[in-house]
Design a protein around this motif. Structure first.
Motif, PDB file in Angstrom:
ATOM      1  N   HIS A 247     -17.990 -19.060  31.080  1.00 41.67           N
ATOM      2  CA  HIS A 247     -18.184 -20.019  32.164  1.00 41.67           C
ATOM      3  C   HIS A 247     -18.406 -21.407  31.598  1.00 41.67           C
ATOM      4  CE1 HIS A 247     -18.425 -17.024  35.323  1.00 41.67           C
ATOM      5  NE2 HIS A 247     -19.228 -16.319  34.553  1.00 41.67           N
ATOM      6  N   LYS A 248     -17.964 -22.392  32.348  1.00 40.61           N
ATOM      7  CA  LYS A 248     -18.234 -23.785  32.016  1.00 40.61           C
ATOM      8  C   LYS A 248     -19.389 -24.263  32.876  1.00 40.61           C
ATOM      9  CE  LYS A 248     -13.567 -25.094  30.736  1.00 40.61           C
ATOM     10  NZ  LYS A 248     -12.447 -25.988  31.029  1.00 40.61           N
ATOM     11  N   LEU A 249     -20.090 -25.233  32.361  1.00 34.98           N
ATOM     12  CA  LEU A 249     -21.145 -25.881  33.126  1.00 34.98           C
ATOM     13  C   LEU A 249     -20.738 -27.330  33.280  1.00 34.98           C
ATOM     14  CD1 LEU A 249     -23.956 -25.429  34.399  1.00 34.98           C
ATOM     15  CD2 LEU A 249     -24.928 -26.272  32.267  1.00 34.98           C
ATOM     16  N   ARG A 250     -20.417 -27.730  34.487  1.00 29.27           N
ATOM     17  CA  ARG A 250     -19.977 -29.099  34.738  1.00 29.27           C
ATOM     18  C   ARG A 250     -21.194 -29.964  35.028  1.00 29.27           C
ATOM     19  NH1 ARG A 250     -15.966 -25.765  36.647  1.00 29.27           N
ATOM     20  NH2 ARG A 250     -13.869 -26.345  35.983  1.00 29.27           N
ATOM     21  N   ILE A 251     -21.325 -31.040  34.257  1.00 26.51           N
ATOM     22  CA  ILE A 251     -22.480 -31.933  34.358  1.00 26.51           C
ATOM     23  C   ILE A 251     -22.103 -33.159  35.175  1.00 26.51           C
ATOM     24  CG2 ILE A 251     -24.159 -33.297  33.054  1.00 26.51           C
ATOM     25  CD1 ILE A 251     -24.392 -30.319  32.499  1.00 26.51           C
ATOM     26  N   LEU A 252     -22.863 -33.429  36.207  1.00 27.23           N
ATOM     27  CA  LEU A 252     -22.656 -34.607  37.039  1.00 27.23           C
ATOM     28  C   LEU A 252     -23.435 -35.796  36.486  1.00 27.23           C
ATOM     29  CD1 LEU A 252     -21.320 -35.565  39.680  1.00 27.23           C
ATOM     30  CD2 LEU A 252     -23.389 -34.870  40.861  1.00 27.23           C
ATOM     31  N   GLN A 253     -24.660 -35.532  36.031  1.00 33.64           N
ATOM     32  CA  GLN A 253     -25.526 -36.588  35.506  1.00 33.64           C
ATOM     33  C   GLN A 253     -26.441 -35.999  34.450  1.00 33.64           C
ATOM     34  OE1 GLN A 253     -27.934 -38.373  38.530  1.00 33.64           O
ATOM     35  NE2 GLN A 253     -28.814 -39.864  37.157  1.00 33.64           N
ATOM     36  N   MET A 254     -26.747 -36.794  33.413  1.00 33.67           N
ATOM     37  CA  MET A 254     -27.598 -36.313  32.338  1.00 33.67           C
ATOM     38  C   MET A 254     -28.461 -37.459  31.807  1.00 33.67           C
ATOM     39  SD  MET A 254     -26.489 -34.821  28.622  1.00 33.67           S
ATOM     40  CE  MET A 254     -25.843 -36.364  28.041  1.00 33.67           C
ATOM     41  N   THR A 255     -29.720 -37.144  31.507  1.00 31.44           N
ATOM     42  CA  THR A 255     -30.627 -38.092  30.863  1.00 31.44           C
ATOM     43  C   THR A 255     -31.361 -37.345  29.756  1.00 31.44           C
ATOM     44  OG1 THR A 255     -30.987 -39.222  32.966  1.00 31.44           O
ATOM     45  CG2 THR A 255     -32.545 -39.685  31.217  1.00 31.44           C
ATOM     46  N   LEU A 256     -31.449 -37.954  28.591  1.00 31.01           N
ATOM     47  CA  LEU A 256     -32.211 -37.401  27.485  1.00 31.01           C
ATOM     48  C   LEU A 256     -33.280 -38.425  27.143  1.00 31.01           C
ATOM     49  CD1 LEU A 256     -32.370 -35.021  25.445  1.00 31.01           C
ATOM     50  CD2 LEU A 256     -31.027 -36.445  23.890  1.00 31.01           C
ATOM     51  N   LYS A 257     -34.551 -38.059  27.352  1.00 31.79           N
ATOM     52  CA  LYS A 257     -35.641 -39.006  27.161  1.00 31.79           C
ATOM     53  C   LYS A 257     -36.597 -38.501  26.083  1.00 31.79           C
ATOM     54  CE  LYS A 257     -39.209 -41.541  29.462  1.00 31.79           C
ATOM     55  NZ  LYS A 257     -39.634 -42.135  30.676  1.00 31.79           N
ATOM     56  N   SER A 258     -36.910 -39.389  25.149  1.00 32.43           N
ATOM     57  CA  SER A 258     -37.848 -39.055  24.086  1.00 32.43           C
ATOM     58  C   SER A 258     -39.259 -38.989  24.662  1.00 32.43           C
ATOM     59  CB  SER A 258     -37.793 -40.100  22.981  1.00 32.43           C
ATOM     60  OG  SER A 258     -38.814 -39.866  22.037  1.00 32.43           O
ATOM     61  N   LEU A 259     -39.978 -37.907  24.366  1.00 31.23           N
ATOM     62  CA  LEU A 259     -41.362 -37.791  24.794  1.00 31.23           C
ATOM     63  C   LEU A 259     -42.308 -38.355  23.738  1.00 31.23           C
ATOM     64  CD1 LEU A 259     -41.269 -34.214  26.368  1.00 31.23           C
ATOM     65  CD2 LEU A 259     -41.123 -36.436  27.517  1.00 31.23           C
ATOM     66  N   ASN A 260     -41.825 -38.478  22.500  1.00 29.51           N
ATOM     67  CA  ASN A 260     -42.649 -39.050  21.435  1.00 29.51           C
ATOM     68  C   ASN A 260     -42.617 -40.580  21.480  1.00 29.51           C
ATOM     69  OD1 ASN A 260     -41.435 -36.353  20.386  1.00 29.51           O
ATOM     70  ND2 ASN A 260     -43.333 -36.648  19.263  1.00 29.51           N
ATOM     71  N   ASN A 261     -41.492 -41.150  21.863  1.00 28.75           N
ATOM     72  CA  ASN A 261     -41.320 -42.605  21.954  1.00 28.75           C
ATOM     73  C   ASN A 261     -40.821 -42.932  23.357  1.00 28.75           C
ATOM     74  OD1 ASN A 261     -41.818 -43.205  19.074  1.00 28.75           O
ATOM     75  ND2 ASN A 261     -39.985 -41.973  18.792  1.00 28.75           N
ATOM     76  N   GLN A 262     -41.743 -43.229  24.237  1.00 25.80           N
ATOM     77  CA  GLN A 262     -41.422 -43.420  25.654  1.00 25.80           C
ATOM     78  C   GLN A 262     -40.409 -44.538  25.920  1.00 25.80           C
ATOM     79  OE1 GLN A 262     -42.492 -41.542  28.338  1.00 25.80           O
ATOM     80  NE2 GLN A 262     -43.310 -40.126  26.840  1.00 25.80           N
ATOM     81  N   GLU A 263     -40.312 -45.529  25.009  1.00 22.55           N
ATOM     82  CA  GLU A 263     -39.393 -46.633  25.230  1.00 22.55           C
ATOM     83  C   GLU A 263     -37.945 -46.227  25.001  1.00 22.55           C
ATOM     84  OE1 GLU A 263     -40.524 -46.627  20.930  1.00 22.55           O
ATOM     85  OE2 GLU A 263     -41.675 -46.525  22.788  1.00 22.55           O
TER      86      GLU A 263
END
Length: 127
Positions: free
Chosen positions: A110-126
């Protein structure tokens, strides 16, 4: 290191629903760099499986995530947040790749189609 007993007492005293994760690497500097992966999928039918994240910097250095063994359920237009960690920190990310797996040997792929994605660092909030 972290005094886990102090954290537990503080979380319990404040009735905090927060979970604390204290995972370490087996190599110096022994820390994990944690990220929150927030994705919205586009598939019409539900998918259940695992996502592996790879991040690459502008020099071509790549690190792969170390994730928990719990499968996630992905529904159409629903946001899913996944805690992921890396043993190395990459400051300036040039590329992010995701691999979806159901970890089954028998059955259709199966494929997983991504509409939106965000990757946020929890160690460096900026970041």
């Amino acid at each position: 290191g972290y005094d886990a007993d102090r954290w537990k007492k503080w979380l319990m005293a404040n009735n905090s629903p927060t979970r604390a994760y204290f995972d370490t690497s087996d190599q110096d500097p022994f820390c994990m760099y944690n990220y929150l992966l927030d994705i919205t999928t586009w598939n019409k039918s539900n998918r259940r499986g695992f996502i592996k994240v790879k991040i690459t910097d502008y020099a071509g250095n790549t690190v792969e995530s170390k994730m928990n063994s719990e499968a996630s359920t992905f529904q159409q237009y629903k946001r899913v947040k996944i805690l992921t960690g890396f043993y190395q920190d990459i400051e300036k990310i040039s590329n992010i790749s995701l691999t979806f797996s159901t970890k089954t040997l028998i059955g259709p792929k199966h494929k997983l189609r991504i509409l939106q994605m965000t990757l946020k660092s929890l160690n460096n909030q900026e970041r």
